[in-house]
Design an enzyme around this catalytic site. Sequence first.
Site, mmCIF file in Angstrom:
data_model
loop_
_atom_site.group_PDB
_atom_site.id
_atom_site.type_symbol
_atom_site.label_atom_id
_atom_site.label_comp_id
_atom_site.label_asym_id
_atom_site.label_seq_id
_atom_site.Cartn_x
_atom_site.Cartn_y
_atom_site.Cartn_z
ATOM 1 N N LYS A 1 13.641 10.224 -5.187
ATOM 2 C CA LYS A 1 12.645 11.062 -4.573
ATOM 3 C C LYS A 1 13.115 10.464 -2.627
ATOM 4 O O LYS A 1 13.262 9.305 -2.366
ATOM 5 C CB LYS A 1 11.272 10.881 -4.603
ATOM 6 C CG LYS A 1 10.107 10.362 -4.222
ATOM 7 C CD LYS A 1 9.075 10.238 -4.478
ATOM 8 C CE LYS A 1 9.027 8.646 -4.438
ATOM 9 N NZ LYS A 1 7.290 8.682 -4.701
ATOM 10 N N HIS B 1 1.130 -1.975 -8.463
ATOM 11 C CA HIS B 1 2.775 -1.290 -7.583
ATOM 12 C C HIS B 1 3.503 -1.796 -7.452
ATOM 13 O O HIS B 1 4.925 -0.988 -7.905
ATOM 14 C CB HIS B 1 1.600 -0.514 -5.893
ATOM 15 C CG HIS B 1 2.836 0.066 -5.731
ATOM 16 N ND1 HIS B 1 3.189 1.027 -5.906
ATOM 17 C CD2 HIS B 1 3.889 0.304 -4.701
ATOM 18 C CE1 HIS B 1 3.432 1.809 -5.225
ATOM 19 N NE2 HIS B 1 4.613 1.353 -4.745
ATOM 20 N N ASP C 1 -27.632 0.104 6.420
ATOM 21 C CA ASP C 1 -26.328 0.672 6.600
ATOM 22 C C ASP C 1 -25.160 -0.166 6.038
ATOM 23 O O ASP C 1 -23.911 0.491 6.550
ATOM 24 C CB ASP C 1 -26.667 -0.449 7.386
ATOM 25 C CG ASP C 1 -26.041 -1.920 7.161
ATOM 26 O OD1 ASP C 1 -25.995 -2.311 5.894
ATOM 27 O OD2 ASP C 1 -26.036 -3.424 7.819
HETATM 28 C C1 R5P Z 1 5.048 5.694 -5.123
HETATM 29 O O1 R5P Z 1 5.924 4.127 -5.438
HETATM 30 C C2 R5P Z 1 4.139 5.578 -7.190
HETATM 31 O O2 R5P Z 1 5.322 4.967 -7.592
HETATM 32 C C3 R5P Z 1 3.943 6.671 -6.528
HETATM 33 O O3 R5P Z 1 4.846 7.635 -7.357
HETATM 34 C C4 R5P Z 1 3.067 7.309 -5.075
HETATM 35 O O4 R5P Z 1 2.228 6.088 -5.248
HETATM 36 C C5 R5P Z 1 2.480 8.490 -6.132
HETATM 37 O O5 R5P Z 1 1.685 8.979 -4.961
HETATM 38 P P1 R5P Z 1 1.510 10.398 -4.850
HETATM 39 O O6 R5P Z 1 0.818 11.361 -5.946
HETATM 40 O O7 R5P Z 1 0.399 10.873 -3.195
HETATM 41 O O8 R5P Z 1 3.522 11.242 -4.423
#
Ligand code: R5P
Length: 323
Positions: free
Chosen positions: A194, A130, A37
């Site tokens: 960004k 992160h 499962d």
């Molecule tokens: C954003 O804050 C991270 O550092 C990466 O730039 C991001 O998570 C990358 O995600 P993607 O490749 O989907 O743009």
Amino acid sequence: MSSIKIFSGSSNRPLFEKVCEHLELTPGQMTVEKFPDGESFCRIEEDVRGKDVFIVQPTCRPVNDTLMELLVIIDSIRRASAARITAVVPYFGYARQDRKDEGRVPISAKLCANLLECAGANRVVAVDLHSAQIQGFFDIPLDHLSASPILDSYILELGYSPEEVVVVSPDAGSIKRATKHVTTLGGNLAIIDKRRHSGSEVEQAHIIGGPIEGRVAFLFDDMISTGGSICGAARVVKNKGAKKVIVAATHGVLCGPAIERLVEAPIDQVFLTDTIPLLPEHRIEKIKVVSVARVLADAIKCIHENRSISQMLSRMGSTGQYF
Ligand code: R5P
């Protein structure tokens, strides 16, 4: 090293085997299975009573499975009376869900930290989380390693002079990382403005700093997920006249359209580490994988021998190269 034992689930066996080689340790024997499962199961096939146990398991794709597998491995080792359990999680999944940025959403990174502790982990080793603040989600010691010195050592081998280089941060969150690379590689710093519209849609138009024109642009990020951020950033710097675009990221999450985007983007080379194993369809010419096994092995040795990891890290930082 007689009291040390090292195990791994199924998420990244090649990395695990390299770590064992560096440590000259035999991989711990364990059966990892799935019930029909889909439930995760493991059985530790050797005695771990009183041992200092390390489990190397990035919680990468399939994230829920590798996370659950890690939890059941920790639980079984705890119940088998190990003296200490260190979860070595080179890629810590769910890390991007680290805050409530809208109402009624989870902080999944904190939940994952709780789960690891609750399962019985006494320590954690992670690579390029992160956000550094995730360390505070744990009430147990966490050693936060960086892949930057290893990535830089490969980039320095490309032989570009500092005058040719511009280090580009693909977003505001990566500025600190980018400035560290400037220290090692030389060159100027540029930052891309960004704006994220959704999980997979980002807008990048403006660039701060530079100059970019005629330079080799190095873009550093913690991860490439769908590739939207890094490929968009590459286009911006290419449009501003960069003569080459080289990308380096610690974690190759590579999901959805990532490979297609990387192939099409004006990127000459992509350096990734092996915190996450590449799938066969990820093996494209411009991707080069460098290993973090040596860093993990040395961190494991330091922890086992109660030696300072920060001294190891500072040595790496001051030379800019690990090897
Ligand atoms: C954003 O804050 C991270 O550092 C990466 O730039 C991001 O998570 C990358 O995600 P993607 O490749 O989907 O743009």
